[in-house]
Design an enzyme around this catalytic site. Structure first.
Site, PDB file in Angstrom:
ATOM      1  N   LYS A  82      15.461  23.723  -8.394  1.00 13.02           N
ATOM      2  CA  LYS A  82      14.819  24.592  -9.394  1.00 13.02           C
ATOM      3  C   LYS A  82      14.212  25.843  -8.763  1.00 13.02           C
ATOM      4  CE  LYS A  82      10.346  22.162  -9.503  1.00 13.02           C
ATOM      5  NZ  LYS A  82       9.542  23.265  -8.969  1.00 13.02           N
ATOM      6  N   ASP A  83      14.017  25.849  -7.435  1.00 16.10           N
ATOM      7  CA  ASP A  83      13.476  27.026  -6.746  1.00 16.10           C
ATOM      8  C   ASP A  83      14.561  28.036  -6.369  1.00 16.10           C
ATOM      9  OD1 ASP A  83      10.914  25.947  -6.804  1.00 16.10           O
ATOM     10  OD2 ASP A  83      11.124  24.998  -4.840  1.00 16.10           O
ATOM     11  N   ARG A 131       6.979  28.128 -18.150  1.00 13.24           N
ATOM     12  CA  ARG A 131       7.778  27.251 -19.015  1.00 13.24           C
ATOM     13  C   ARG A 131       6.918  26.124 -19.578  1.00 13.24           C
ATOM     14  NH1 ARG A 131       9.566  22.369 -18.015  1.00 13.24           N
ATOM     15  NH2 ARG A 131       8.970  22.598 -15.825  1.00 13.24           N
ATOM     16  N   ARG A 132       6.094  25.514 -18.733  1.00 17.07           N
ATOM     17  CA  ARG A 132       5.229  24.441 -19.216  1.00 17.07           C
ATOM     18  C   ARG A 132       4.144  24.991 -20.131  1.00 17.07           C
ATOM     19  NH1 ARG A 132       4.962  21.968 -13.150  1.00 17.07           N
ATOM     20  NH2 ARG A 132       6.826  20.655 -13.266  1.00 17.07           N
ATOM     21  N   ARG A 149      -2.387  26.238  -8.616  1.00 14.00           N
ATOM     22  CA  ARG A 149      -1.397  26.206  -7.546  1.00 14.00           C
ATOM     23  C   ARG A 149      -1.785  25.100  -6.585  1.00 14.00           C
ATOM     24  NH1 ARG A 149       0.959  30.646  -5.465  1.00 14.00           N
ATOM     25  NH2 ARG A 149       1.992  29.099  -4.144  1.00 14.00           N
ATOM     26  N   ARG A 155      -3.314  19.484  -6.879  1.00 16.20           N
ATOM     27  CA  ARG A 155      -3.344  19.745  -8.323  1.00 16.20           C
ATOM     28  C   ARG A 155      -3.912  18.558  -9.089  1.00 16.20           C
ATOM     29  NH1 ARG A 155       2.560  22.006  -9.455  1.00 16.20           N
ATOM     30  NH2 ARG A 155       3.026  21.026  -7.445  1.00 16.20           N
ATOM     31  N   CYS A 244      11.376  34.211 -12.689  1.00 15.07           N
ATOM     32  CA  CYS A 244      10.078  33.540 -12.712  1.00 15.07           C
ATOM     33  C   CYS A 244       9.197  34.003 -13.856  1.00 15.07           C
ATOM     34  CB  CYS A 244       9.356  33.753 -11.386  1.00 15.07           C
ATOM     35  SG  CYS A 244       8.990  35.497 -11.070  1.00 15.07           S
TER      36      CYS A 244
END
Length: 310
Positions: A82-83, A131-132, A149, A155, A244
């Protein structure tokens, strides 16, 4: 054939787990192969006081690793798919995509028993992903969304009162499972309500295009099923010209030779433009092209809807 291999990886606990997983798989398939890890610091690891979208987004966790690959300091790079941008730099390629772990996101509440729908009004939820953020806003517009982050444990720790005092954070299930971090009360956020990032849960093994020895060593790790699904997802992202700054989600599934793709483009308010497609893709190299074509068609549908409005 090579007798030794150097894998480049970031230094986070999750990145090391992923690199060690590939190292162990290679050792199992090639007894006697010497596999070492080279830890490489990336800009995404060093700059933690700003959101990824503010400092460059995709590529922040891979550029230094790809530079080491080009300079022949390492033979193989292990990334989270995904990166990865759509196209690899000249001279490099995503040669293998192993079997995918869970693609889903997870709500990790401070108080077990809460779900996304039962969190208190205006509860504080931490995530750094656009997106979230937009998908949560679509389902719970009252929630306060706090950018965060850091690595997985950092987190999670932000839920405590002496840190960010968050009611919950949202993380990828694959990362939690890989690190053995799971607690009763975690809620898996699944389709159709919540779609993942294209390629989420999958790894990408990147090599130099001229390195046929490494290509041969890693080839047994390829998962054709995963390849077809993530190619469709990534083609959809590419088709909407996503980066992004784009709140875009996609999930593809494979049943027999039929791929079903569901993609969603959101705006900051949480308003969604969606499209789905399903059809046979066949087998072999031609199937990848068909899966990509499906992703491109879904993207065109979304762009057309987004441009013309409801």
């Amino acid at each position: 054939m090579k007798s030794s291999l150097v894998i480049g990886t970031r230094g986070s606990a999750l990145a090391l787990w992923q690199a060690e997983h590939i190292r162990d798989a290679l050792r199992e398939r090639h007894p006697g192969l010497n596999v070492d890890l080279e830890v490489i610091s990336t800009k995404g690891d060093r700059v933690l006081d700003r959101q990824l979208s503010e400092i460059g987004g995709k590529g922040l966790f891979i550029k230094e690793i790809e530079a080491a690959l080009v300079d022949r300091k390492i033979d193989l790079a292990v990334h989270s798919l995904k990166d990865m941008p759509w196209a690899a730099p000249d001279g490099l390629e995503l040669a293998v995509i192993p079997e995918r772990a869970s693609p889903w996101d997870v709500l990790c509440p401070r108080d077990p028993g809460h779900t996304l729908h039962t969190l208190p009004p205006r509860a504080r939820v931490g995530t750094g992903s656009l997106r979230r953020i937009t998908q949560i806003r679509r389902l719970r517009p009252d929630l306060q969304l706090v950018p965060i982050r850091g690595n997985v444990q950092t987190r999670l720790d932000k839920r405590s009162a002496d840190r960010e005092d968050l009611h919950a954070v949202v993380l990828a299930e694959a990362g939690l499972r890989r690190l053995g971090i799971w607690a009763q009360g975690f809620q898996v956020l699944r389709a159709p309500d919540f779609l993942p990032a294209p390629g989420q849960g999958a790894l990408a093994l990147e090599i130099r295009t001229d390195d046929n020895d490494t290509r041969g060593l890693i080839a047994p790790l390829e998962c054709p099923r995963t390849r077809l699904c993530v190619e469709a997802e990534r083609a959809a992202l590419h088709g909407v010209e996503g980066d992004c700054h784009t709140p875009f989600a996609a999930w593809a599934d494979l049943d027999g030779d039929v791929v079903t793709l569901h993609a969603r483009l959101l705006d900051e308010s949480g308003r969604a433009t969606e499209a789905r497609d399903s059809g046979p893709v066949g087998k072999g190299a031609a199937a990848v092209a068909v899966a990509r074509s499906m992703g491109a068609a879904v993207a065109r549908n979304i762009v057309r809807q987004h441009t013309t409005g409801p």
